[in-house]
Design a protein around this motif. Structure first.
Motif, PDB file in Angstrom:
ATOM      1  N   THR A  35     -25.467 -15.106  42.326  1.00 22.95           N
ATOM      2  CA  THR A  35     -24.247 -14.311  42.341  1.00 22.95           C
ATOM      3  C   THR A  35     -23.037 -15.237  42.380  1.00 22.95           C
ATOM      4  O   THR A  35     -23.158 -16.408  42.731  1.00 22.95           O
ATOM      5  N   MET A  36     -21.867 -14.718  42.032  1.00 24.79           N
ATOM      6  CA  MET A  36     -20.669 -15.546  42.049  1.00 24.79           C
ATOM      7  C   MET A  36     -20.380 -16.052  43.449  1.00 24.79           C
ATOM      8  O   MET A  36     -19.837 -17.122  43.635  1.00 24.79           O
ATOM      9  N   ALA A  37     -20.744 -15.255  44.416  1.00 25.22           N
ATOM     10  CA  ALA A  37     -20.472 -15.652  45.796  1.00 25.22           C
ATOM     11  C   ALA A  37     -21.334 -16.837  46.212  1.00 25.22           C
ATOM     12  O   ALA A  37     -20.995 -17.543  47.150  1.00 25.22           O
ATOM     13  N   SER A  38     -22.425 -17.051  45.478  1.00 18.16           N
ATOM     14  CA  SER A  38     -23.364 -18.073  45.944  1.00 18.16           C
ATOM     15  C   SER A  38     -23.421 -19.298  45.042  1.00 18.16           C
ATOM     16  O   SER A  38     -24.257 -20.153  45.205  1.00 18.16           O
ATOM     17  N   PHE A  39     -22.526 -19.381  44.029  1.00 15.63           N
ATOM     18  CA  PHE A  39     -22.634 -20.536  43.148  1.00 15.63           C
ATOM     19  C   PHE A  39     -21.299 -21.224  42.936  1.00 15.63           C
ATOM     20  O   PHE A  39     -20.244 -20.704  43.272  1.00 15.63           O
ATOM     21  N   ALA A  40     -21.367 -22.416  42.400  1.00 16.57           N
ATOM     22  CA  ALA A  40     -20.193 -23.220  42.026  1.00 16.57           C
ATOM     23  C   ALA A  40     -19.456 -23.798  43.232  1.00 16.57           C
ATOM     24  O   ALA A  40     -19.275 -23.123  44.240  1.00 16.57           O
ATOM     25  N   PRO A  41     -19.005 -25.025  43.078  1.00 19.19           N
ATOM     26  CA  PRO A  41     -18.112 -25.564  44.113  1.00 19.19           C
ATOM     27  C   PRO A  41     -16.737 -24.926  43.897  1.00 19.19           C
ATOM     28  O   PRO A  41     -16.682 -23.738  43.738  1.00 19.19           O
ATOM     29  N   GLY A  42     -15.676 -25.568  43.917  1.00 17.23           N
ATOM     30  CA  GLY A  42     -14.366 -25.075  43.468  1.00 17.23           C
ATOM     31  C   GLY A  42     -14.034 -23.658  43.897  1.00 17.23           C
ATOM     32  O   GLY A  42     -14.780 -23.033  44.635  1.00 17.23           O
ATOM     33  N   PRO A  43     -12.912 -23.143  43.441  1.00 18.86           N
ATOM     34  CA  PRO A  43     -12.564 -21.763  43.785  1.00 18.86           C
ATOM     35  C   PRO A  43     -13.486 -20.794  43.047  1.00 18.86           C
ATOM     36  O   PRO A  43     -13.660 -20.895  41.847  1.00 18.86           O
ATOM     37  N   VAL A  44     -14.092 -19.911  43.773  1.00 21.31           N
ATOM     38  CA  VAL A  44     -14.977 -18.933  43.148  1.00 21.31           C
ATOM     39  C   VAL A  44     -14.247 -17.592  43.089  1.00 21.31           C
ATOM     40  O   VAL A  44     -14.021 -16.957  44.109  1.00 21.31           O
ATOM     41  N   PRO A  45     -13.836 -17.177  41.884  1.00 23.32           N
ATOM     42  CA  PRO A  45     -13.008 -15.982  41.775  1.00 23.32           C
ATOM     43  C   PRO A  45     -13.781 -14.672  41.869  1.00 23.32           C
ATOM     44  O   PRO A  45     -13.954 -13.949  40.904  1.00 23.32           O
ATOM     45  N   VAL A  46     -14.204 -14.365  43.060  1.00 22.08           N
ATOM     46  CA  VAL A  46     -14.907 -13.113  43.301  1.00 22.08           C
ATOM     47  C   VAL A  46     -13.897 -12.063  43.741  1.00 22.08           C
ATOM     48  O   VAL A  46     -13.144 -12.292  44.682  1.00 22.08           O
ATOM     49  N   LEU A  47     -13.860 -10.921  43.080  1.00 23.53           N
ATOM     50  CA  LEU A  47     -12.963  -9.868  43.537  1.00 23.53           C
ATOM     51  C   LEU A  47     -13.621  -9.035  44.626  1.00 23.53           C
ATOM     52  O   LEU A  47     -12.959  -8.483  45.479  1.00 23.53           O
TER      53      LEU A  47
END
Ligand code: HEC
Ligand code: HEC
Ligand code: HEC
Ligand code: HEC
Length: 260
Positions: free
Chosen positions: A144-156
């Motif tokens: 999920t977006m909440a669980s991946f990528a370093p940096g700013p994670v643009p989850v609404l």
């Protein structure tokens, strides 16, 4: 291996230039979730070199989705808390995420709950990697977006009360999906008159300009022209940052719609 990737990206850049591509597109953008994106570490385990597949597929699509050839199952509108729940006295338009629906397509990743790699028709890899069965049921897990990528994670997220309204009637409602003339203009029909006039073209409504330079409105099932995520964003276009359809310098994007 590293060397190979660098060469590959140089080749694809060369190909783009030789094709004379003017629009800065999806390749290498944040919406390029492929293993061949040179700009981000591969987020999808057991990933694919395909790009479009995370959103579109040529076969076996979700026909109830408002976005074309959609390869994901949409979250339900009822799972979101929308801007009208604030009870803002100045809001004129009705909000309904099911009406134009396209925002639900964006939210099928940006809700932070639906897995990015949950697709209906997997690319040519082991289907198990993509965590769905033939009926389109999530087999569990997923990125999920909440669980991946370093940096700013643009989850609404599921709470859209703190976001610009989407799935909302343009100009506070009152307009119909028809040529903007006579009784169907902002000045005569709209509930909120502080909005610019849309332009009717080939059964579509645009703000500012027709086509790539403008902002599209979406056809509500019963509520007329609607503003959705994709009115401001084009998920394939990176010319202006944040996938915006036009530059927001001088708040040009905001002023395209609002008379302020
Ligand atoms: C992150 C999700 C996402 C990815 C990845 C993506 N698209 Fe889209 N695409 C969308 C959405 C959402 C729409 C609907 C936009 C609208 O209605 O304004 C769309 C619309 C389209 C359309 C029809 C409307 C238009 O803009 O012409 C085409 C054609 C299209 N996409 C092609 C592609 C191709 C080809 C790729 C891969 C190179 C791709 N897309 C990758 C989300 C995506
Ligand atoms: C397949 C999943 C998926 C879909 C569908 C999707 N996105 Fe995204 N989006 C992402 C990911 C992943 C990122 C990058 C997250 C990161 O790197 O932190 C992103 C980033 C973004 C960003 C930030 C870009 C930047 O430069 O900061 C915007 C804006 C955005 N998406 C808008 C949209 C809109 C609007 C739609 C629908 C038209 C949409 N997205 C549909 C997955 C998706
Ligand atoms: C009225 C126009 C408008 C609408 C509608 C809109 N956005 Fe945006 N969005 C923007 C602008 C402008 C930015 C850039 C903000 C900045 O640079 O400070 C942005 C930024 C973003 C970002 C980057 C992270 C951030 O908070 O800056 C994401 C992700 C995003 N939008 C997703 C969406 C999704 C998903 C929807 C629909 C649910 C949506 N947007 C609807 C105008 C809009
Ligand atoms: C595509 C057209 C469009 C664009 C672009 C747009 N808006 Fe809006 N905006 C609307 C609509 C439609 C509403 C709902 C108005 C209503 O129903 O009263 C709205 C509502 C608002 C509201 C809330 C009004 C209220 O009564 O609660 C604010 C504040 C706002 N917009 C600011 C912005 C800003 C800032 C930008 C630029 C980042 C922007 N808008 C870009 C169409 C747009």
């Amino acid at each position: 291996m590293k060397n190979f990737k660098i060469k590959l990206s140089v080749i694809s850049l060369g190909t783009m230039l030789s094709l004379g591509v003017t629009q800065a597109g999806i390749v290498g953008s944040m919406h390029d979730l492929s293993t061949t994106n040179p700009n981000v570490a591969t987020p999808i385990p057991g990933g694919t070199a395909e790009i479009c597949v995370f959103c579109h597929t040529p076969h076996g699509t979700d026909t109830s989705a408002p976005a074309p050839l959609w390869n994901k199952i949409l979250p339900t509108a009822a799972s979101f808390s929308t801007y009208d729940a604030l009870g803002t006295a100045t809001l004129d338009g009705q909000i309904d995420l099911n009406e134009g629906g396209i925002s639900l397509a964006c939210l099928s990743c940006h809700d932070g709950t639906t897995a990015l790699d949950l697709v209906l028709n997997a690319p040519t890899v082991t289907q198990g990697t993509y965590r769905y069965d033939a009926a389109g049921t999530n087999l569990g897990g997923g990125i999920t977006m909440a669980s991946f990528a370093p940096g700013p994670v643009p989850v609404l997220g599921k709470d859209l009360k703190n976001d610009h309204p989407v799935g909302v009637q343009y100009a506070g409602g009152g307009l119909t999906w028809a040529p903007i003339t006579g009784a169907n203009t902002v000045a005569t029909a709209a509930n909120d008159k502080l909005f610019n006039e849309p332009i009717w073209d080939n059964n579509r409504l645009w703000i500012g300009a027709v086509g790539d330079a403008g902002l599209p409105l979406y056809k509500g099932a019963t509520l007329g022209p609607m503003v959705e995520c994709a009115s401001c964003h084009n998920p394939h276009k990176t010319d202006f940052g944040s996938f915006l359809r036009m530059s927001n310098a001088g708040s040009g994007l905001c002023l395209a719609c609002h008379i302020k």
